[in-house]
Motif scaffolding. Structure first.
Motif, PDB file in Angstrom:
ATOM      1  N   GLN A  24       0.842  -1.191   0.000  1.00  0.00           N
ATOM      2  CA  GLN A  24       0.000   0.000   0.000  1.00  0.00           C
ATOM      3  C   GLN A  24       0.879   1.243   0.000  1.00  0.00           C
ATOM      4  OE1 GLN A  24      -3.201  -0.151  -0.259  1.00  0.00           O
ATOM      5  NE2 GLN A  24      -3.843   1.955   0.075  1.00  0.00           N
ATOM      6  N   VAL A  25       0.593   2.168  -0.886  1.00  0.00           N
ATOM      7  CA  VAL A  25       1.360   3.407  -0.988  1.00  0.00           C
ATOM      8  C   VAL A  25       0.593   4.526  -0.296  1.00  0.00           C
ATOM      9  CG1 VAL A  25       2.251   5.141  -2.577  1.00  0.00           C
ATOM     10  CG2 VAL A  25       2.444   2.715  -3.154  1.00  0.00           C
ATOM     11  N   GLN A  26       1.285   5.280   0.517  1.00  0.00           N
ATOM     12  CA  GLN A  26       0.693   6.463   1.144  1.00  0.00           C
ATOM     13  C   GLN A  26       1.405   7.702   0.619  1.00  0.00           C
ATOM     14  OE1 GLN A  26       0.927   5.613   5.399  1.00  0.00           O
ATOM     15  NE2 GLN A  26      -1.179   4.893   5.346  1.00  0.00           N
ATOM     16  N   LEU A  27       0.622   8.737   0.355  1.00  0.00           N
ATOM     17  CA  LEU A  27       1.146   9.976  -0.211  1.00  0.00           C
ATOM     18  C   LEU A  27       0.772  11.144   0.698  1.00  0.00           C
ATOM     19  CD1 LEU A  27      -0.057   9.353  -3.878  1.00  0.00           C
ATOM     20  CD2 LEU A  27       2.198   8.856  -2.930  1.00  0.00           C
ATOM     21  N   VAL A  28       1.746  12.002   0.969  1.00  0.00           N
ATOM     22  CA  VAL A  28       1.505  13.161   1.826  1.00  0.00           C
ATOM     23  C   VAL A  28       2.015  14.402   1.114  1.00  0.00           C
ATOM     24  CG1 VAL A  28       1.939  14.256   4.037  1.00  0.00           C
ATOM     25  CG2 VAL A  28       1.694  11.756   3.907  1.00  0.00           C
ATOM     26  N   GLU A  29       1.089  15.327   0.814  1.00  0.00           N
ATOM     27  CA  GLU A  29       1.457  16.568   0.140  1.00  0.00           C
ATOM     28  C   GLU A  29       1.790  17.651   1.155  1.00  0.00           C
ATOM     29  OE1 GLU A  29      -2.191  14.993  -2.293  1.00  0.00           O
ATOM     30  OE2 GLU A  29      -1.601  15.187  -0.193  1.00  0.00           O
ATOM     31  N   SER A  30       2.607  18.604   0.737  1.00  0.00           N
ATOM     32  CA  SER A  30       2.908  19.779   1.547  1.00  0.00           C
ATOM     33  C   SER A  30       3.316  20.910   0.618  1.00  0.00           C
ATOM     34  CB  SER A  30       4.016  19.482   2.560  1.00  0.00           C
ATOM     35  OG  SER A  30       5.208  19.126   1.887  1.00  0.00           O
ATOM     36  N   GLY A  31       3.364  22.120   1.170  1.00  0.00           N
ATOM     37  CA  GLY A  31       3.855  23.257   0.398  1.00  0.00           C
ATOM     38  C   GLY A  31       2.795  24.212  -0.100  1.00  0.00           C
ATOM     39  N   GLY A  32       1.539  23.892   0.124  1.00  0.00           N
ATOM     40  CA  GLY A  32       0.496  24.803  -0.305  1.00  0.00           C
ATOM     41  C   GLY A  32       0.476  26.060   0.553  1.00  0.00           C
ATOM     42  N   GLY A  33      -0.323  27.035   0.110  1.00  0.00           N
ATOM     43  CA  GLY A  33      -0.433  28.268   0.875  1.00  0.00           C
ATOM     44  C   GLY A  33      -1.077  29.366   0.065  1.00  0.00           C
ATOM     45  N   LEU A  34      -0.944  30.579   0.586  1.00  0.00           N
ATOM     46  CA  LEU A  34      -1.499  31.771  -0.060  1.00  0.00           C
ATOM     47  C   LEU A  34      -0.381  32.543  -0.729  1.00  0.00           C
ATOM     48  CD1 LEU A  34      -3.822  33.827  -0.507  1.00  0.00           C
ATOM     49  CD2 LEU A  34      -3.220  34.789   1.732  1.00  0.00           C
ATOM     50  N   VAL A  35      -0.582  32.908  -1.988  1.00  0.00           N
ATOM     51  CA  VAL A  35       0.437  33.646  -2.733  1.00  0.00           C
ATOM     52  C   VAL A  35      -0.255  34.662  -3.631  1.00  0.00           C
ATOM     53  CG1 VAL A  35       0.492  31.958  -4.621  1.00  0.00           C
ATOM     54  CG2 VAL A  35       2.511  33.353  -4.158  1.00  0.00           C
ATOM     55  N   GLN A  36       0.435  35.734  -3.951  1.00  0.00           N
ATOM     56  CA  GLN A  36      -0.134  36.749  -4.835  1.00  0.00           C
ATOM     57  C   GLN A  36       0.032  36.346  -6.302  1.00  0.00           C
ATOM     58  OE1 GLN A  36       1.802  40.433  -3.710  1.00  0.00           O
ATOM     59  NE2 GLN A  36       0.178  40.912  -2.246  1.00  0.00           N
ATOM     60  N   THR A  37      -0.778  36.927  -7.148  1.00  0.00           N
ATOM     61  CA  THR A  37      -0.661  36.704  -8.591  1.00  0.00           C
ATOM     62  C   THR A  37       0.765  36.979  -9.053  1.00  0.00           C
ATOM     63  OG1 THR A  37      -2.982  37.257  -8.989  1.00  0.00           O
ATOM     64  CG2 THR A  37      -1.467  37.451 -10.844  1.00  0.00           C
ATOM     65  N   GLY A  38       1.291  36.054  -9.852  1.00  0.00           N
ATOM     66  CA  GLY A  38       2.660  36.179 -10.327  1.00  0.00           C
ATOM     67  C   GLY A  38       3.688  35.511  -9.445  1.00  0.00           C
ATOM     68  N   GLY A  39       3.276  35.070  -8.270  1.00  0.00           N
ATOM     69  CA  GLY A  39       4.189  34.438  -7.336  1.00  0.00           C
ATOM     70  C   GLY A  39       4.444  32.979  -7.652  1.00  0.00           C
ATOM     71  N   SER A  40       5.220  32.340  -6.773  1.00  0.00           N
ATOM     72  CA  SER A  40       5.610  30.941  -6.967  1.00  0.00           C
ATOM     73  C   SER A  40       5.385  30.140  -5.692  1.00  0.00           C
ATOM     74  CB  SER A  40       7.094  30.856  -7.345  1.00  0.00           C
ATOM     75  OG  SER A  40       7.356  31.520  -8.565  1.00  0.00           O
ATOM     76  N   LEU A  41       5.152  28.860  -5.882  1.00  0.00           N
ATOM     77  CA  LEU A  41       5.076  27.897  -4.793  1.00  0.00           C
ATOM     78  C   LEU A  41       5.674  26.587  -5.287  1.00  0.00           C
ATOM     79  CD1 LEU A  41       1.468  28.242  -3.289  1.00  0.00           C
ATOM     80  CD2 LEU A  41       3.615  28.784  -2.129  1.00  0.00           C
ATOM     81  N   ARG A  42       6.214  25.802  -4.355  1.00  0.00           N
ATOM     82  CA  ARG A  42       6.657  24.455  -4.702  1.00  0.00           C
ATOM     83  C   ARG A  42       5.935  23.462  -3.808  1.00  0.00           C
ATOM     84  NH1 ARG A  42      12.486  21.331  -4.574  1.00  0.00           N
ATOM     85  NH2 ARG A  42      12.098  21.349  -2.315  1.00  0.00           N
ATOM     86  N   LEU A  43       5.198  22.579  -4.436  1.00  0.00           N
ATOM     87  CA  LEU A  43       4.516  21.521  -3.716  1.00  0.00           C
ATOM     88  C   LEU A  43       5.404  20.280  -3.667  1.00  0.00           C
ATOM     89  CD1 LEU A  43       0.916  21.754  -5.234  1.00  0.00           C
ATOM     90  CD2 LEU A  43       1.922  23.053  -3.342  1.00  0.00           C
ATOM     91  N   SER A  44       5.308  19.563  -2.561  1.00  0.00           N
ATOM     92  CA  SER A  44       6.038  18.310  -2.406  1.00  0.00           C
ATOM     93  C   SER A  44       5.048  17.194  -2.105  1.00  0.00           C
ATOM     94  CB  SER A  44       7.045  18.408  -1.267  1.00  0.00           C
ATOM     95  OG  SER A  44       7.999  19.422  -1.514  1.00  0.00           O
TER      96      SER A  44
END
Length: 121
Positions: free
Chosen positions: A1-21
């Motif tokens: 069984q594979v378990q997946l856990v995401e992180s890295g979301g949030g609030l950002v302004q238009t034109g900004g960047s985020l990296r999800l893991s």
């Protein structure tokens, strides 16, 4: 069984960047990112094979988002640049028991719980 856990979301302004893991436990093959905005169906964002040699993207994110993976850490990433308000959604990581790239959500066998990304205008 594979378990997946995401992180890295949030609030950002238009034109900004985020990296999800997305950290995976267990063996994974091809993996993908999907997103779901309020009142809309879940939609494909990006996918990558185990080696990282092949990738595919939704037209709406091509040139702005990059999917990558580090198999030594069993982690997949989604680098999101030039974010727009229409990118606002819950982002889900998914994995397949196959190394073939796929865009339909029903082709994926395992799912994470999701991480919220909000882009303000």
């Amino acid at each position: 069984q594979v378990q997946l856990v995401e992180s890295g979301g949030g609030l950002v302004q238009t034109g900004g960047s985020l990296r999800l893991s997305c950290a995976a436990s267990g063996r994974t093959f091809s993996m993908g990112w999907f997103r779901q905005a309020p009142g809309k169906e879940r939609e494909f964002v990006a996918t990558i094979t185990w080696s990282g040699a092949s990738t595919d993207y939704a037209d709406s994110v091509k040139g702005r988002f990059t999917i990558s993976r580090d198999n030594t850490k069993n982690t997949v990433y989604l680098q999101m640049n030039s974010l727009k308000p229409e990118d606002t959604a819950v982002y889900y990581c998914a994995a397949r028991d196959s190394n073939v790239l796929a865009t339909p959500a029903q082709r994926y066998d395992y799912w994470g719980q999701g991480t919220q990304v909000t882009v303000s205008s």
